[in-house]
Design an enzyme around this catalytic site. Structure first.
Site, mmCIF file in Angstrom:
data_model
loop_
_atom_site.group_PDB
_atom_site.id
_atom_site.type_symbol
_atom_site.label_atom_id
_atom_site.label_comp_id
_atom_site.label_asym_id
_atom_site.label_seq_id
_atom_site.Cartn_x
_atom_site.Cartn_y
_atom_site.Cartn_z
ATOM 1 N N CYS A 1 -60.970 43.381 8.350
ATOM 2 C CA CYS A 1 -59.710 42.763 7.908
ATOM 3 C C CYS A 1 -59.126 41.786 8.924
ATOM 4 C CB CYS A 1 -58.691 43.842 7.598
ATOM 5 S SG CYS A 1 -59.283 44.983 6.351
ATOM 6 N N GLU B 1 -52.725 45.733 -0.503
ATOM 7 C CA GLU B 1 -52.950 47.055 0.102
ATOM 8 C C GLU B 1 -52.651 46.979 1.596
ATOM 9 O OE1 GLU B 1 -55.835 47.986 2.121
ATOM 10 O OE2 GLU B 1 -56.594 45.948 2.265
ATOM 11 N N ALA C 1 -53.973 48.683 24.697
ATOM 12 C CA ALA C 1 -54.841 47.617 25.208
ATOM 13 C C ALA C 1 -56.288 48.088 25.141
ATOM 14 C CB ALA C 1 -54.453 47.299 26.645
ATOM 15 N N ASN D 1 -50.600 41.859 8.622
ATOM 16 C CA ASN D 1 -51.779 41.942 9.479
ATOM 17 C C ASN D 1 -51.637 41.038 10.707
ATOM 18 O OD1 ASN D 1 -53.079 43.884 8.057
ATOM 19 N ND2 ASN D 1 -54.717 42.608 7.255
ATOM 20 N N GLY E 1 -61.392 44.477 15.886
ATOM 21 C CA GLY E 1 -62.495 44.064 15.026
ATOM 22 C C GLY E 1 -62.216 44.553 13.622
ATOM 23 N N GLU F 1 -58.777 51.655 7.433
ATOM 24 C CA GLU F 1 -59.978 52.475 7.301
ATOM 25 C C GLU F 1 -59.829 53.732 8.146
ATOM 26 O OE1 GLU F 1 -63.648 50.379 7.931
ATOM 27 O OE2 GLU F 1 -62.926 48.707 6.706
HETATM 28 C C1 UGA Z 1 -55.899 46.948 9.135
HETATM 29 C C2 UGA Z 1 -54.400 47.274 8.971
HETATM 30 O O1 UGA Z 1 -54.006 48.243 9.934
HETATM 31 C C3 UGA Z 1 -54.118 47.795 7.564
HETATM 32 O O2 UGA Z 1 -52.712 47.985 7.397
HETATM 33 C C4 UGA Z 1 -54.609 46.770 6.548
HETATM 34 O O3 UGA Z 1 -54.379 47.204 5.221
HETATM 35 C C5 UGA Z 1 -56.079 46.551 6.754
HETATM 36 O O4 UGA Z 1 -56.308 46.053 8.092
HETATM 37 C C6 UGA Z 1 -56.542 45.539 5.737
HETATM 38 O O5 UGA Z 1 -56.100 44.376 5.778
HETATM 39 O O6 UGA Z 1 -57.256 45.927 4.798
HETATM 40 P P1 UGA Z 1 -58.086 48.376 9.738
HETATM 41 O O7 UGA Z 1 -58.788 47.059 9.921
HETATM 42 O O8 UGA Z 1 -58.763 49.416 8.929
HETATM 43 O O9 UGA Z 1 -56.638 48.149 9.048
HETATM 44 O O10 UGA Z 1 -57.870 49.001 11.172
HETATM 45 P P2 UGA Z 1 -56.705 49.148 12.273
HETATM 46 O O11 UGA Z 1 -56.457 50.583 12.480
HETATM 47 O O12 UGA Z 1 -55.550 48.313 11.968
HETATM 48 O O13 UGA Z 1 -57.459 48.592 13.582
HETATM 49 C C7 UGA Z 1 -57.919 47.256 13.649
HETATM 50 C C8 UGA Z 1 -58.488 46.954 15.024
HETATM 51 O O14 UGA Z 1 -57.444 46.897 15.989
HETATM 52 C C9 UGA Z 1 -59.470 48.012 15.552
HETATM 53 O O15 UGA Z 1 -60.576 47.357 16.144
HETATM 54 C C10 UGA Z 1 -58.669 48.766 16.590
HETATM 55 O O16 UGA Z 1 -59.465 49.325 17.603
HETATM 56 C C11 UGA Z 1 -57.770 47.668 17.133
HETATM 57 N N1 UGA Z 1 -56.518 48.176 17.753
HETATM 58 C C12 UGA Z 1 -55.585 48.800 16.990
HETATM 59 C C13 UGA Z 1 -56.298 47.966 19.103
HETATM 60 O O17 UGA Z 1 -57.129 47.369 19.825
HETATM 61 N N2 UGA Z 1 -55.118 48.412 19.658
HETATM 62 C C14 UGA Z 1 -54.168 49.055 18.924
HETATM 63 O O18 UGA Z 1 -53.133 49.428 19.495
HETATM 64 C C15 UGA Z 1 -54.406 49.250 17.564
#
Ligand code: UGA
Length: 433
Positions: free
Chosen positions: A260, A151, A252, A208, A257, A155
């Site tokens: 995943c 997947e 940035a 990821n 967190g 979230e």
């Molecule tokens: C992530 C991946 O985006 C999904 O594609 C994947 O399916 C999922 O993990 C998983 O392995 O199940 P998710 O953990 O829900 O999804 O959230 P993200 O939107 O990716 O954000 C992850 C973290 O990165 C958050 O803490 C967010 O604040 C941080 N982030 C994201 C940043 O600090 N900067 C960014 O530019 C983007």
């Protein structure tokens, strides 16, 4: 059911299992979702959704007649053509993925005589499919097929990500089994990447890892921006226009967190290490992220001289907006550090709770959080924070100090509103000089 529609069992009613089940029901399949938690299944049967995921409740409601919930694995598998495994794979103390829940459900599979396909949705180390294959063969279930169908849902946008994915990845030992998994997705417009099982498993981990690498990369650029007088928001915009680089995942902030990235980074690092390989880039990505979560502490100490007895408001507890999930949330790391330094911590979040963070006082409004505070930190980029009347709240604080951990607010406007404003990677406007 028409010929196209299949019977699907989904083992695990967490975020991934529920989204997978609801979306397959939306595509017209008959789905049975099974979980070992009786309360969770009872709630789902009553039409209650135990997790906060936009669009999921509507989807479950709309497809109620095609969805059933059970705690009984036999009932779930009965008549199923495909059995999705969507159980948790948390990290062990060594960082390896803990596959005990996966093995439990594989071992619980009844001795079916017909051909079914076990499809892995849980994120697992490369080589897991091969091991499952051997385990099934050893039980005389060589006729049971196996496919990896990872997947890529995030979230907060999981339903959309499932229904409108960038791609669908299917790795199978037998072509016909991969064909069956592909057919389940009929109705979804997306390229389908077919591969061997190991490569499908690696695609998930590598995707990821690539996203995390971008985040740690831009966070390091931010830190260098602070030291040299550049503004990372402008830098991200400037490099994001390059089509080879792209705009996404270049914000940035206080680090990544969630359930995943932190877990999957350790699992991939460990997977490499177990094979005798030192994954240097990934090690750096993890280390940068750990330091980034704590960077706000240094900023607050500089702005307030000391943290002892200072009242700090944390805005946002969820690891990102659009979810109530606080797993590995930078807010929790920050709160823990602040309490350890002798500060008082007041927290606000529109949906997430500070449960598990003893010593933190949670309040219902941003205004309450800021009242008499010595500083406020924006930890989660909740959109409502952009609409706060910051100018009106500045006089209610003991000292109007803001650390914008997500670079959400306009530095000039905040300074005009009376704040000492600092952010991540925006040295030119941090007011610290
Ligand atoms: C992530 C991946 O985006 C999904 O594609 C994947 O399916 C999922 O993990 C998983 O392995 O199940 P998710 O953990 O829900 O999804 O959230 P993200 O939107 O990716 O954000 C992850 C973290 O990165 C958050 O803490 C967010 O604040 C941080 N982030 C994201 C940043 O600090 N900067 C960014 O530019 C983007």
């Amino acid at each position: 059911m028409s010929e196209r529609e299949q019977r699907i069992a989904v083992l695990g009613a967490g975020y991934v299992g529920l989204v997978t089940g609801a979306c397959f029901a939306e595509l017209g399949h008959a789905v049975v979702v099974r979980d070992i938690l009786p309360d969770r299944i009872a709630a789902l049967r009553r039409g209650e959704v135990p997790i906060y995921e936009p669009g999921l409740e509507a989807l479950l409601g709309r497809n109620a007649e095609r969805l059933t919930f059970t705690t009984d694995v036999g009932e779930a598998i009965e008549g199923a053509d495909v059995v999705y495994v969507a159980v948790g794979t948390p990290p062990t103390y060594s960082g390896d993925a803990d596959l005990s829940a996966v093995w439990t459900v594989i071992d619980e599979l009844p001795d079916v005589e017909r051909h079914i396909v076990v499809a892995m949705k849980s994120t697992v180390p490369v080589g897991t499919g091969e091991k499952v294959r051997h385990r099934l063969d050893a039980r005389g279930l060589a006729h049971v097929g196996y496919a990896s169908n990872p997947e890529f849902t995030a979230e907060g946008t999981a339903v959309k990500d499932f229904m409108e994915p960038d791609r669908i990845v299917i790795g199978a030992f037998e072509e016909a089994d991969g064909d069956l998994i592909a057919r389940l997705h009929d109705g979804i417009e997306a390229p389908i990447v077919r591969s061997d099982v190991a490569s499908a498993e690696m695609i998930k981990l590598a995707a990821n890892a690539a996203l995390m690498t971008r985040i740690s990369f831009i966070n390091e650029i931010a830190n260098v921006c602070e030291a040299t007088g550049a503004d990372v928001v402008k830098v991200a915009e400037g490099i994001g226009h390059d089509r080879r680089i792209g705009k996404s995942f270049l914000q940035a902030g206080v680090g990544f967190g969630g359930s995943c990235f932190p877990k999957d980074s350790l699992a991939l690092k460990q997977l490499a290490a177990n094979s005798g390989y030192h994954f240097q880039v990934l090690n750096a990505v993890i280390e940068v992220n750990e330091l980034q979560k704590r960077r706000v502490i240094g900023k607050l100490t500089q702005l307030l001289d000391t943290l002892r007895d200072r009242r700090i408001a944390l805005l946002g507890l969820a690891f990102k907006p659009g979810t109530d999930d606080t797993r590995e949330s930078p807010a929790f790391v920050l709160a823990g550090r602040l309490l350890a330094e002798g500060a008082q911590v007041i927290a606000w979040d529109p949906v997430a709770s500070s449960d598990g963070l003893s010593g933190v006082v949670q309040v219902d409004s941003v205004a309450e959080a800021l009242r008499d505070a010595d500083a406020v930190v924006l930890v989660t980029a909740w959109p409502e924070l952009a609409d706060v009347d910051w100018a009106a709240l500045a006089p209610t604080m003991r000292t109007a100090v803001v650390v914008d951990g997500r670079n959400m607010l306009d530095p000039e406007t905040m300074r005009a509103a009376g704040y000492r404003y600092d952010a991540i990677g925006r040295a030119a406007t941090n007011g610290l000089d």
